[in-house]
Design a protein around this motif. Sequence first.
Motif, PDB file in Angstrom:
ATOM      1  N   SER A   1      45.261  35.533  39.585  1.00  0.00           N
ATOM      2  CA  SER A   1      45.532  36.300  38.494  1.00  0.00           C
ATOM      3  C   SER A   1      46.299  35.766  37.423  1.00  0.00           C
ATOM      4  O   SER A   1      46.103  36.086  36.256  1.00  0.00           O
ATOM      5  N   THR A   2      47.117  34.692  37.803  1.00  0.00           N
ATOM      6  CA  THR A   2      47.687  33.735  36.811  1.00  0.00           C
ATOM      7  C   THR A   2      46.744  32.982  36.301  1.00  0.00           C
ATOM      8  O   THR A   2      46.870  32.872  34.726  1.00  0.00           O
TER       9      THR A   2
ATOM     10  N   LYS B   1      54.424  38.004  34.442  1.00  0.00           N
ATOM     11  CA  LYS B   1      52.926  37.510  34.264  1.00  0.00           C
ATOM     12  C   LYS B   1      52.617  38.573  33.028  1.00  0.00           C
ATOM     13  O   LYS B   1      51.706  38.003  32.209  1.00  0.00           O
TER      14      LYS B   1
ATOM     15  N   ALA C   1      43.772  33.629  35.447  1.00  0.00           N
ATOM     16  CA  ALA C   1      42.992  34.532  34.540  1.00  0.00           C
ATOM     17  C   ALA C   1      43.633  34.858  33.329  1.00  0.00           C
ATOM     18  O   ALA C   1      42.985  35.151  32.315  1.00  0.00           O
ATOM     19  N   ALA C   2      44.868  34.887  33.436  1.00  0.00           N
ATOM     20  CA  ALA C   2      45.738  35.219  32.160  1.00  0.00           C
ATOM     21  C   ALA C   2      46.192  33.967  31.392  1.00  0.00           C
ATOM     22  O   ALA C   2      46.493  34.186  30.183  1.00  0.00           O
TER      23      ALA C   2
ATOM     24  N   ALA D   1      45.793  35.278  45.643  1.00  0.00           N
ATOM     25  CA  ALA D   1      45.337  36.413  44.570  1.00  0.00           C
ATOM     26  C   ALA D   1      46.486  36.168  43.354  1.00  0.00           C
ATOM     27  O   ALA D   1      46.024  36.439  42.422  1.00  0.00           O
TER      28      ALA D   1
ATOM     29  N   ASN E   1      37.610  30.823  38.114  1.00  0.00           N
ATOM     30  CA  ASN E   1      38.673  31.687  37.985  1.00  0.00           C
ATOM     31  C   ASN E   1      39.438  31.676  36.674  1.00  0.00           C
ATOM     32  O   ASN E   1      40.280  32.538  36.559  1.00  0.00           O
ATOM     33  N   THR E   2      38.930  30.969  35.617  1.00  0.00           N
ATOM     34  CA  THR E   2      39.786  31.141  34.379  1.00  0.00           C
ATOM     35  C   THR E   2      38.875  30.610  33.422  1.00  0.00           C
ATOM     36  O   THR E   2      38.141  29.629  33.354  1.00  0.00           O
TER      37      THR E   2
END
Length: 185
Positions: A80-81, A61, A83-84, A76, A112-113
């Motif tokens: 996080s993926t 990631k 978000a990136a 989770a 979330n993104t």
Amino acid sequence: YKARKEAMKIAVYNEKGGSGKTTTAVSVAVAMDLPLLDLDQQATATQWLKQRESTLVAAKKNDETWIADCPPGISAAIVSTLAAADLVLVPVRASFPDLVTLPATMTFLRANTNAKLGFVCSDIDRRTNDEAMLREALQVHDSPVLGVFAHRASYRRSGINGSIASEVDTSAITEINDLVKNIKE
């Protein structure tokens, strides 16, 4: 989605299973020569690429460039993926279960993104008006359709021997190339 010289991180996500996430992720990974981040516990994308003795590497990631095959559901690791990611591809089929669950998927994504969102119409029966119906249904979500994968034996059978549909089906070549072109625009 203007072409970038810098890194690109693409997540392939839908809360619902069976929407075409792995087929989309592997097809784009091979076509764009992107490292693959396989987050799905089934690890189908990893197995697919192992069978083809792929030169594509497994991504991390924190790498600058990757495509992620996300599992269905919410976790989770998915958050996080997303978000990136710079771009999230959302495969969706022209089916009642896909369309009923899509609003929750889109709400989750928007929360979330900050990535661009784009749809991939998956498993479309070209003998029907599935594509037109699906495109109309997707308009309420304010994200473009970036690609269309027809209902083809080549998509269903790809992976058995490590192939991808575009290696055995000229129509699939066009579909995957069109998606890649739209990702780069």
